[in-house]
Design a protein around this motif. Structure first.
Motif, PDB file in Angstrom:
ATOM      1  N   ILE A 472       0.837  -1.207   0.000  1.00  0.00           N
ATOM      2  CA  ILE A 472       0.000   0.000   0.000  1.00  0.00           C
ATOM      3  C   ILE A 472       0.866   1.248   0.000  1.00  0.00           C
ATOM      4  O   ILE A 472       0.597   2.223  -0.722  1.00  0.00           O
ATOM      5  CB  ILE A 472      -0.951  -0.028   1.219  1.00  0.00           C
ATOM      6  N   VAL A 473       1.921   1.226   0.802  1.00  0.00           N
ATOM      7  CA  VAL A 473       2.824   2.377   0.847  1.00  0.00           C
ATOM      8  C   VAL A 473       3.499   2.584  -0.503  1.00  0.00           C
ATOM      9  O   VAL A 473       3.740   3.715  -0.940  1.00  0.00           O
ATOM     10  CB  VAL A 473       3.866   2.177   1.963  1.00  0.00           C
ATOM     11  N   SER A 474       3.764   1.484  -1.222  1.00  0.00           N
ATOM     12  CA  SER A 474       4.419   1.571  -2.528  1.00  0.00           C
ATOM     13  C   SER A 474       3.482   2.015  -3.634  1.00  0.00           C
ATOM     14  O   SER A 474       3.927   2.237  -4.764  1.00  0.00           O
ATOM     15  CB  SER A 474       5.045   0.225  -2.890  1.00  0.00           C
ATOM     16  N   GLY A 475       2.185   2.140  -3.357  1.00  0.00           N
ATOM     17  CA  GLY A 475       1.240   2.623  -4.357  1.00  0.00           C
ATOM     18  C   GLY A 475       0.377   1.547  -4.980  1.00  0.00           C
ATOM     19  O   GLY A 475      -0.395   1.834  -5.903  1.00  0.00           O
ATOM     20  N   TYR A 476       0.457   0.291  -4.496  1.00  0.00           N
ATOM     21  CA  TYR A 476      -0.378  -0.778  -5.026  1.00  0.00           C
ATOM     22  C   TYR A 476      -1.799  -0.687  -4.451  1.00  0.00           C
ATOM     23  O   TYR A 476      -2.012  -0.160  -3.345  1.00  0.00           O
ATOM     24  CB  TYR A 476       0.198  -2.147  -4.660  1.00  0.00           C
ATOM     25  N   THR A 477      -2.737  -1.203  -5.212  1.00  0.00           N
ATOM     26  CA  THR A 477      -4.098  -1.409  -4.709  1.00  0.00           C
ATOM     27  C   THR A 477      -4.219  -2.876  -4.326  1.00  0.00           C
ATOM     28  O   THR A 477      -4.098  -3.759  -5.185  1.00  0.00           O
ATOM     29  CB  THR A 477      -5.149  -1.059  -5.772  1.00  0.00           C
ATOM     30  N   VAL A 478      -4.450  -3.158  -3.053  1.00  0.00           N
ATOM     31  CA  VAL A 478      -4.409  -4.525  -2.530  1.00  0.00           C
ATOM     32  C   VAL A 478      -5.836  -5.024  -2.308  1.00  0.00           C
ATOM     33  O   VAL A 478      -6.645  -4.345  -1.656  1.00  0.00           O
ATOM     34  CB  VAL A 478      -3.598  -4.592  -1.220  1.00  0.00           C
TER      35      VAL A 478
END
Length: 710
Positions: A472-478
């Motif tokens: 999430i911090v890296s910009g992914y949608t989990v």
């Protein structure tokens, strides 16, 4: 005459049954105030024990608490009967107790002499132990369970009502089934609320039993010494034994009713009765094998009763051996089908083996069965219900049930989506991991199993739950695996809406419309349009992304269009021209202009000539021309697609249908509309012109649709 006599008998029988309870209540009051002989007292005590045993048996045989919904009222009257008998027996004991042990009847005499051996000290201890068991253990526990169950049931009642309404709206329940479910929810709340109060009857009865015993002992001693001139020891021997016998006669049925109350409030709904439920859940070799092993070790310890313990070890071992092939209850997960009542012979073949009537199917590999396991919350099933409800509202008809089942021929983590037996989607998901979707603006990469998102084709990575925060911090949608499968299913259903709509759905929509617009329906079918023609027109609209939410307006358009032509293709085009506002509102809000891509006048003329040359052809355009059109439209629409802007391709009415068929494989989400479908006054912005030079500007708004053809 015979019918009249039968009717009179039924009336008298009904009146007689209705009078039983009031008469019984009056008899209970009479027992408290009217002296009765000891013979009637014996009959009352035996009847009290019989009723208590019957209540206990009904409680043990109930499959769910609501199967004995009258229990709180029955408990009230059983308690009143016992207290009335206590009052009547107290009167007899105090009045005639000096005459001997049989003064209060044979039942009290038997309980006072046979059960406690005629020793009133033993009787006092036995009565005290029964009181502790009844009052402190059973009654207190049952009362606490009733209180908690009543609180939880009342708190959950609004949610249950909303769930019933949601299932009704989604078509999972008929109105009659929903009405019955609501009644069951209300009855359940009333039942547990009543049981919360009824448990106080049992507790109060136990306390009253102690007080009545004390009154009988003290009153008997005083009357025996003062009125009947007995010595203190004679009065104690006579009256205390009678008082204890009377207390034990009342305490035994009170204990039975307490056990019945505890059994009812601690029941969990099940198809089996209590005996069957307990037996089935203990019928596992995994339960009895450790028991046999532990008892065997205990039996070898010096000083233990080896014969008894080793005998119990043998019994437990025999049970484990007998049950070694049995399956524990709840191990099979089948969210769609139940085992057939009659298992066919091995050589027989049924129609269900060669056909599947389910319109929608979701097959899971055995590794994904946990997603539909009710013991783990069945996360996928809840999402499927929500998808069906939402799509039903958007499309305008009830999306059929999704048949979910396991398929051992699939890979462990694979799933497959079928529509009318045709495989429309398949992929893999990992139930113990999470899918991290590349949002296009990543600050860092997360390691994992690299895949493509099955719904939108985005780059994605399956990661362990421990990496969720990092992703999430890296910009992914989990998202979780249940959401992955459900989203894919949602996309497939939306794209296959036309395949799910048939004549039955059309008839349901006509029936619903008939309730509010009967004249419209009578003017639509069976003339000028048959049910098959209506269903075909609706399928054509759904295939091009037009929902059927406003079916009344669509039906009115069908009536107008049928007056011009009954040809299926012309009928759909005429319907579309009359519901253009419905089509446009699915693309952009009312106050926003519609972005469009138009065709050059020369290209429009070329397309019209091709259609007129081959009027019945599915693809009237030459292959070279078709390829150039697809390439040019794809290039012109790329900026709009990349910016996620909703737009439409606008062309002449004669070329709309073949052009839509040509572009659908390449731009499935983009509608192709004719000039006539855009409502008057709707602001339109031309984003690009295909086949000619660039448009006069992206902000060039057209006041009327027909101006785009000039």
């Amino acid at each position: 005459m015979a019918a009249s006599a039968a009717l009179n008998r039924k009336v008298w029988l009904s009146a007689g049954r209705g009078a039983i309870l009031p008469m019984a209540t009056l008899m209970l009051v009479g027992l408290m105030v009217i002296p009765i002989p000891s013979a009637l007292l014996d009959i009352g005590f035996i009847a009290n024990i019989m009723i208590s045993l019957a209540v206990l048996m009904v409680s043990l045989n109930a499959a769910r608490p609501l199967d004995f919904s009258s229990f709180p009222t029955v408990l009230l009257f059983a308690t009143l009967l016992r207290l009335a008998l206590n009052v009547a027996s107290t009167r007899v004991v105090l009045v005639d107790g000096h005459t001997g042990p049989g003064a209060a009847g044979h039942v009290i005499e038997a309980f006072g002499h046979f059960l406690i051996g005629g020793d009133y000290a033993v009787g006092l201890f036995v009565f005290g132990i029964l009181m502790v068991i009844n009052l402190v253990v059973i009654t207190k526990g049952a009362g606490r369970v009733s209180e908690v169950s009543a609180r939880f049931t009342l708190d959950a009642m609004p949610g249950k009502q909303m769930a019933i309404d949601a299932d009704l709206n989604a078509g999972l329940l008929t109105p009659d089934e929903a009405k019955k479910r609501r009644q069951d929810v209300a009855t359940e709340a009333d039942f547990y609320g009543s049981m919360d109060g009824a448990s106080k009857f049992v507790k109060g009865d136990a306390v009253a039993g102690v007080m009545i015993l004390m009154i009988n002992i003290l009153g008997g001693l005083v009357l025996g010494v003062a009125s009947h001139h007995l010595s203190l020891s004679e009065a104690a021997s006579t009256y205390i034994i009678l008082a204890i016998g009377d207390a034990l006669v009342a305490q035994v049925p009170a204990l039975l009713l307490s056990i019945a109350a505890a059994a009812i409030v601690t029941r969990v709904s099940s198809p089996l009765d209590l005996s069957g439920q307990i037996t089935s859940q203990f019928a596992s070799s995994r339960t009895w094998t450790p028991v046999a092993g532990i008892l065997g070790i205990l039996g070898l310890v010096p000083g233990m009763p080896h014969f008894l313990i080793l005998s119990a070890t043998a019994i437990a071992g025999l049970l484990a051996w007998k049950l070694r092939g049995a399956k524990p209850v709840g191990t099979e997960i089948d969210v769609v089908e139940q085992a057939p009542a009659n298992v066919p012979a091995p050589h027989s073949i049924g129609w269900d083996e060669v056909s599947d009537g389910a319109a929608l199917g979701l097959e899971l590999g055995y590794g994904l069965v946990s997603l539909v396991d009710e013991r783990k919350g069945a996360p996928l099933m809840a999402r499927i219900t929500g998808i069906r409800r939402q799509l039903s509202r958007e499309l305008g008809f009830v999306v059929p049930l999704v048949r979910v089942r396991d398929n051992l021929s699939l890979a462990p983590n694979a799933y497959r989506i079928t529509v009318a037996g045709v495989i429309m989607g398949e992929d893999e998901a990992w139930p113990d991991e999470l899918l991290a979707l590349d949002s296009g603006d990543l600050t860092d990469r997360v390691s994992g199993r690299e895949v493509r998102d099955p719904s939108f084709g985005l780059e994605a990575v399956w990661i362990t739950p421990e990496k969720r925060s990092e992703a999430i911090v890296s910009g992914y949608t989990v998202v979780d695996p249940a959401t992955v499968v459900a989203t894919h299913l949602n996309q497939v259903i939306a794209a296959s809406a036309a395949d799910l709509f048939g004549m039955d759905e059309a008839q349901h929509m006509l029936d619903a419309l008939k309730e509010i617009a009967p004249q419209l329906v009578s003017g639509l079918t069976p003339q000028p349009l048959s049910l098959a023609q209506i269903a075909a027109a609706c399928r054509s609209l759904l295939a091009e992304g037009v929902p059927l939410k406003d079916f009344r307006r669509i039906a009115e358009a069908m009536v107008d269009a049928a007056a011009q032509s009954n040809d299926s293709a012309a009928l759909v085009e005429n319907i579309r021209s009359r519901i253009g506002a419905l089509i446009v509102q699915t693309l952009v809000p009312v106050k926003m202009p519609l972005q469009v891509i138009t065709l050059d006048a020369g290209l429009e003329s070329l397309l019209a000539q091709a259609v007129r040359a081959s009027p019945g052809a599915a693809h009237p355009f030459e292959p070279a021309l078709a390829n150039r059109i697809v390439s040019a439209v794809s290039e012109a629409s790329a900026p709009l697609v990349n910016s996620a802007t909703r737009f439409a391709i606008v062309t002449s009415p004669i070329a709309r249908r073949p052009l839509a068929r040509l572009l659908k494989p390449h731009l499935p989400e983009t509608p192709v509309m004719s000039f006539l479908e855009i409502p008057d006054g709707k602001a339109v912005e031309v984003a690009a012109v295909v086949g000619g030079g660039p448009s006069q500007g992206n902000n060039a708004a057209l006041a009327r649709p027909m101006e785009m053809a000039q």
